[in-house]
Write an enzyme that holds these catalytic residues in place. Structure first.
Site, mmCIF file in Angstrom:
data_model
loop_
_atom_site.group_PDB
_atom_site.id
_atom_site.type_symbol
_atom_site.label_atom_id
_atom_site.label_comp_id
_atom_site.label_asym_id
_atom_site.label_seq_id
_atom_site.Cartn_x
_atom_site.Cartn_y
_atom_site.Cartn_z
ATOM 1 N N ALA A 83 -24.754 -1.906 -20.980
ATOM 2 C CA ALA A 83 -25.001 -2.856 -19.893
ATOM 3 C C ALA A 83 -23.727 -3.638 -19.561
ATOM 4 O O ALA A 83 -22.652 -3.047 -19.458
ATOM 5 C CB ALA A 83 -26.169 -3.774 -20.241
ATOM 6 N N CYS A 84 -23.832 -4.959 -19.426
ATOM 7 C CA CYS A 84 -22.680 -5.754 -18.990
ATOM 8 C C CYS A 84 -21.547 -5.793 -19.999
ATOM 9 O O CYS A 84 -20.438 -6.227 -19.671
ATOM 10 C CB CYS A 84 -23.125 -7.182 -18.666
ATOM 11 S SG CYS A 84 -24.183 -7.287 -17.206
ATOM 12 N N SER A 85 -21.806 -5.370 -21.232
ATOM 13 C CA SER A 85 -20.764 -5.353 -22.257
ATOM 14 C C SER A 85 -20.065 -4.000 -22.365
ATOM 15 O O SER A 85 -19.231 -3.811 -23.257
ATOM 16 C CB SER A 85 -21.371 -5.726 -23.622
ATOM 17 O OG SER A 85 -21.938 -7.007 -23.589
#
Length: 373
Positions: A155-157
């Site tokens: 995801a966002c990481s």
């Protein structure tokens, strides 16, 4: 073990920008039409009326003022409220490959590295447009890189997790140079009919070249001093879109097949988790918050960034210490912290320390400590 440096970054920005005024106008028109269409049910109390959005609400909640998207017409059409992207034939470059090649070209040029010298390509992003073949392998073919490639999703990481993966491969001598690309088409998984989230995301693609320090020829380099990752399961940010949807007979256009979050819960749980991760990571390298000249944080919400930076630095961050780009790019998922690094790194002096940190669904968070050379 080899020392690893970041020597080049690149950014692809889509051609269409939507400011809050235009987004709110389309959203409120959709709301008015929805409420009129369901007026009888709303009067009877069997359906809840939708409420308007506003520029003031968006900017107060997030700090976002505008966003870049691959397609604006579909998003701003009150009868559609989602991007409209034409399907591509199998023998055409995929959308994410096309974005990545443009961002990678700039990164390679800045690093003064030929594509053929890259031995590892990692595509790291929140959503991939297909299951296989890997977009990374398609990009490998389009650029003419050597070695191998693969896709990954945290995801966002995703970008910081990929940086650790690439840095470890280089440090161990498995490869000499790697390319990390994050082609984020966030507008495709955003519910533009939801007042609480319709403004959050934008589209972009970043690219980053990592290489063995003794091979680097770029004028400016950032030595990777260390990386640290953490994950903790939570349903507070979720997207249920997947290949099992068709066999579970669920609605492919259902709200849960798009980005869904419990914003206040995320704020309360993620901020202390990320601040603790960064602080512990710095301590392990015999550093402290006061040693950081720059924090390139995940660009999701300005209030989150300010709070995390305050906890780490011990004081209110200045605009230069924790630069914000989400005001004009919005949340671009894993690309956000890399956009901040790409746009706000050239003024750092040799010896100064910076930190890239991303965080998001999972929960997940990644910390990368760099020293300018």
């Amino acid at each position: 073990m080899n020392n690893v440096v970041i020597t080049g970054t690149g950014l692809y920005t889509p051609p269409h920008a939507i400011d809050n005024e235009a987004l709110v106008k389309a959203f409120n028109t959709y709301v008015d039409r929805f409420n009129a269409r369901h007026s009888a049910e709303i009067e009877a109390g069997s359906r809840q009326a939708l409420g308007h959005s506003s520029r003031e609400f968006i900017e107060k909640a997030s700090g976002i003022k505008s966003r870049y998207v691959l397609n604006a017409d579909g998003i701003l059409d009150p009868e559609r409220m989602r991007p409209k992207l034409p399907a591509r034939a199998n023998d055409e470059p995929s959308i994410q490959c096309e974005m990545a090649v443009q961002a990678a070209g700039e990164a390679l040029e800045r690093a003064r590295v030929a594509a053929s010298d890259i031995e590892l390509v990692i595509v790291a992003c929140s959503n991939l447009e297909r299951a296989y073949p890997a977009v990374a392998v398609e990009i490998q073919d389009a650029l003419g890189t050597a070695g191998y490639g693969f896709d990954m999703n945290v995801a966002c990481s995703s970008a910081t997790f990929a940086i650790e993966t690439a840095a470890n491969a280089i440090a161990a001598g498995r490869v000499s140079r790697a390319l990390v690309v994050s082609p984020e088409i966030c507008s495709a998984h955003l519910n533009f009919t939801d007042r609480d989230s319709h403004f959050i995301f934008g589209d972009a693609c970043t690219a980053m070249v990592l290489e063995r320090a003794d091979l680097a020829v770029a004028e400016q380099r950032f030595e990777v001093l260390g990386t640290r990752l953490v994950t903790r399961f939570s349903n507070a940010i979720r997207n249920n879109s997947g290949f099992l949807n068709r066999v579970t007979d669920s609605d492919p256009l259902g709200v849960d097949k798009l980005f869904v979050q419990q914003g206040r819960q995320v704020f309360k749980e993620v901020c202390p988790m990320v601040a603790s991760l960064i602080t512990a990571h710095l301590e392990s390298l015999q550093l402290a918050g006061e040693d950081l000249s720059r924090m390139w944080l995940h660009q999701a919400n300005q209030h989150m960034n300010d709070l995390i930076a305050r906890k780490v630095l011990g004081h209110e961050p200045s605009e230069t210490q924790a630069p914000i780009i989400l005001d004009r790019y919005a949340n671009t998922s894993s690309a956000g912290s890399i956009i901040a690094f790409h746009l706000h790194r050239n003024d750092l002096k040799a010896g100064e320390i910076g930190l890239i940190c991303s965080f998001g669904a999972g929960y997940s968070a990644g910390s990368v400590v760099l020293r300018c050379q």
